[in-house]
Design an enzyme around this catalytic site. Structure first.
Site, PDB file in Angstrom:
ATOM      1  N   TYR A  11     -44.346  75.880 -43.134  1.00 34.66           N
ATOM      2  CA  TYR A  11     -43.308  74.844 -43.227  1.00 34.66           C
ATOM      3  C   TYR A  11     -41.902  75.374 -43.415  1.00 34.66           C
ATOM      4  O   TYR A  11     -40.966  74.587 -43.502  1.00 34.66           O
ATOM      5  CB  TYR A  11     -43.675  73.877 -44.365  1.00 34.66           C
ATOM      6  CG  TYR A  11     -45.065  73.323 -44.182  1.00 34.66           C
ATOM      7  CD1 TYR A  11     -45.299  72.310 -43.250  1.00 34.66           C
ATOM      8  CD2 TYR A  11     -46.152  73.853 -44.870  1.00 34.66           C
ATOM      9  CE1 TYR A  11     -46.583  71.833 -43.026  1.00 34.66           C
ATOM     10  CE2 TYR A  11     -47.437  73.377 -44.659  1.00 34.66           C
ATOM     11  CZ  TYR A  11     -47.644  72.369 -43.742  1.00 34.66           C
ATOM     12  OH  TYR A  11     -48.909  71.911 -43.513  1.00 34.66           O
TER      13      TYR A  11
ATOM     14  N   HIS B 141     -57.861  69.804 -43.225  1.00 28.93           N
ATOM     15  CA  HIS B 141     -58.209  68.951 -44.379  1.00 28.93           C
ATOM     16  C   HIS B 141     -59.023  67.709 -43.988  1.00 28.93           C
ATOM     17  O   HIS B 141     -59.361  66.904 -44.847  1.00 28.93           O
ATOM     18  CB  HIS B 141     -56.947  68.507 -45.117  1.00 28.93           C
ATOM     19  CG  HIS B 141     -56.204  69.637 -45.777  1.00 28.93           C
ATOM     20  ND1 HIS B 141     -56.813  70.518 -46.651  1.00 28.93           N
ATOM     21  CD2 HIS B 141     -54.902  70.033 -45.686  1.00 28.93           C
ATOM     22  CE1 HIS B 141     -55.912  71.412 -47.069  1.00 28.93           C
ATOM     23  NE2 HIS B 141     -54.760  71.143 -46.496  1.00 28.93           N
TER      24      HIS B 141
ATOM     25  N   ASP C 163     -48.440  79.157 -44.294  1.00 29.63           N
ATOM     26  CA  ASP C 163     -47.768  78.685 -45.519  1.00 29.63           C
ATOM     27  C   ASP C 163     -48.102  79.545 -46.742  1.00 29.63           C
ATOM     28  O   ASP C 163     -47.613  79.271 -47.834  1.00 29.63           O
ATOM     29  CB  ASP C 163     -48.083  77.209 -45.792  1.00 29.63           C
ATOM     30  CG  ASP C 163     -49.553  76.864 -45.686  1.00 29.63           C
ATOM     31  OD1 ASP C 163     -50.370  77.752 -45.381  1.00 29.63           O
ATOM     32  OD2 ASP C 163     -49.893  75.677 -45.906  1.00 29.63           O
TER      33      ASP C 163
ATOM     34  N   ASP D  66     -54.812  79.613 -43.998  1.00 31.73           N
ATOM     35  CA  ASP D  66     -53.823  78.706 -44.580  1.00 31.73           C
ATOM     36  C   ASP D  66     -53.800  78.879 -46.107  1.00 31.73           C
ATOM     37  O   ASP D  66     -54.815  79.240 -46.716  1.00 31.73           O
ATOM     38  CB  ASP D  66     -54.200  77.261 -44.228  1.00 31.73           C
ATOM     39  CG  ASP D  66     -53.129  76.251 -44.573  1.00 31.73           C
ATOM     40  OD1 ASP D  66     -52.352  75.877 -43.680  1.00 31.73           O
ATOM     41  OD2 ASP D  66     -53.065  75.836 -45.760  1.00 31.73           O
TER      42      ASP D  66
ATOM     43  N   HIS E 132     -53.851  76.774 -48.273  1.00 31.52           N
ATOM     44  CA  HIS E 132     -54.688  75.769 -48.943  1.00 31.52           C
ATOM     45  C   HIS E 132     -56.116  75.821 -48.393  1.00 31.52           C
ATOM     46  O   HIS E 132     -56.309  76.043 -47.194  1.00 31.52           O
ATOM     47  CB  HIS E 132     -54.091  74.377 -48.740  1.00 31.52           C
ATOM     48  CG  HIS E 132     -52.654  74.297 -49.162  1.00 31.52           C
ATOM     49  ND1 HIS E 132     -51.629  74.411 -48.256  1.00 31.52           N
ATOM     50  CD2 HIS E 132     -52.104  74.186 -50.386  1.00 31.52           C
ATOM     51  CE1 HIS E 132     -50.474  74.348 -48.914  1.00 31.52           C
ATOM     52  NE2 HIS E 132     -50.727  74.211 -50.201  1.00 31.52           N
TER      53      HIS E 132
HETATM   54 ZN   LIG Z   1     -51.579  74.573 -46.133  1.00 32.78          ZN
END
Ligand SMILES: [Zn+2]
Length: 354
Positions: free
Chosen positions: A332, A167, A293, A203, A205
């Protein structure tokens, strides 16, 4: 397969996250490293401690002011007395000088450290503590030491990077990330001689930082499968299918946003399309941003991928037959985290053998 790690990645203690104004415990915690490391050892992977890389390795990707900010901001925060009054010992931004606020006005460096925090960080979830910079730098060391092992002939190397990095843009951090490990690995692979490098981001995201860093470049492809930001998920405003690169980078970005609730079948089809794009791009090396995740049990996303799904994704990317650096991003759910990582690596190794 060699797995690079560093004990210094444990030094980052976020001390929680501030989300919609409320402090929550947070999920990007040092225990993530412990469970992944234990799973790697149990699966027979060879642990290698990262070598220290000079700070100059950051310069091709990150703005010098971002690097200096991350290095110094916590010390300045404590010196300003925030730990005593109002009682916050982590750097939490409160003021965000957005492009819309500034309009045509020039922006100066904020004198107040509490204002400066928001000149570099774009959310309230990504706190800086005393060990944050050391851990973020150690994560970079892991990623670049993995690239060094590729240079020595290893076909695929895993880097246990924590905190994650995808990110982070050239000059801004957020999303529990501080320095962009995957982008730095891709850049190093280019410098080491690969004419074209692909980053494939698994990922849950969208890796807005990596995407932004390479959006205008013809030599680095960025492909990502992630939960649809249009369905209300971080990073909210980017990661859509019509983002395909601009200028010299036209056609070198490929986003696969998926609906919440997408399972192995849908997710693996998207990974297959990304693999096709990497092959069409004629990449000579690949960096995998391995966030796990997207798994069904993960608290941070609504995707429903299984360990078998990650194994299948690994096989598809391994079958590209390219030197591969697998960089840890998110993931996570502590009870399943290590198994998911090992499932991916098992698939990638088997794909390379076939
Ligand atoms: Zn993520």
């Amino acid at each position: 397969m060699p797995a690079v790690w560093s004990p210094d990645t444990l030094l980052h203690q976020p001390g929680g996250e501030v989300w919609v104004g409320v402090t929550t415990p947070g999920t990007e915690i040092p225990a993530r490293v412990e469970v992944i490391r234990n799973a790697l050892v149990a699966a027979g992977h060879e642990l290698v401690e990262a070598g220290r890389q000079d700070d100059t390795v950051l310069h091709p990707i990150h703005h010098p002011r971002l690097i200096a900010h991350l290095r110094d901001v916590h010390t300045e925060w404590l010196a300003a007395g925030f730990a005593e009054d109002p009682g916050q010992d982590r750097v939490v931004p409160y003021f965000f000088p957005t492009a819309a606020m500034l309009g045509p006005l020039p922006s100066q460096r904020a004198a107040a450290v509490h204002a400066r925090a928001g000149q570099f960080c774009y959310d309230t979830m990504t706190l800086v503590g005393p060990g944050t910079y050391a851990a973020a730098r150690a994560a970079v060391d892991c990623a670049l030491s993995a690239v060094d092992l590729i240079g020595n002939g290893a076909p695929v190397v895993y880097a246990l990077c924590r905190p994650p990095g995808h990110h982070v843009t050239r000059a801004a951090y957020g999303g529990s990330c501080y320095l962009n490990n995957a982008a730095l690995a891709a850049q190093r692979l280019r410098q080491d001689g690969a004419a074209k490098v692909a980053v494939v981001d698994l990922d849950a995201h969208h890796g807005n930082g990596t995407a932004a860093i390479f959006y205008e470049r013809a030599d680095v492809f960025y492909g990502s499968v992630h939960v649809d930001p249009g369905a209300g998920w971080f990073p909210h405003v980017v990661g859509f299918a019509d983002e395909t690169g601009i200028g010299e980078g036209s056609g070198t970005t490929h986003n696969e946003p998926l609906s919440p609730g997408s399972d192995d079948a849908v997710w693996c089809e998207a990974v297959a399309r990304l693999a096709e794009s990497v092959a069409a791009f004629a990449a000579e090396a690949v960096v995998v941003s391995l966030g796990v995740d997207a798994a069904a049990d993960d608290p941070e996303s609504p995707l429903l991928v299984s360990a078998d799904g990650y194994r299948t994704a690994g096989r598809m990317l391994g079958q590209l037959g390219l030197p591969s650096v697998v960089v840890q991003e998110g993931g996570y759910h502590l009870p399943s985290l290590g198994g998911l990582v090992c499932a991916y690596l098992d698939g990638h190794a088997s794909g390379g053998d076939s």
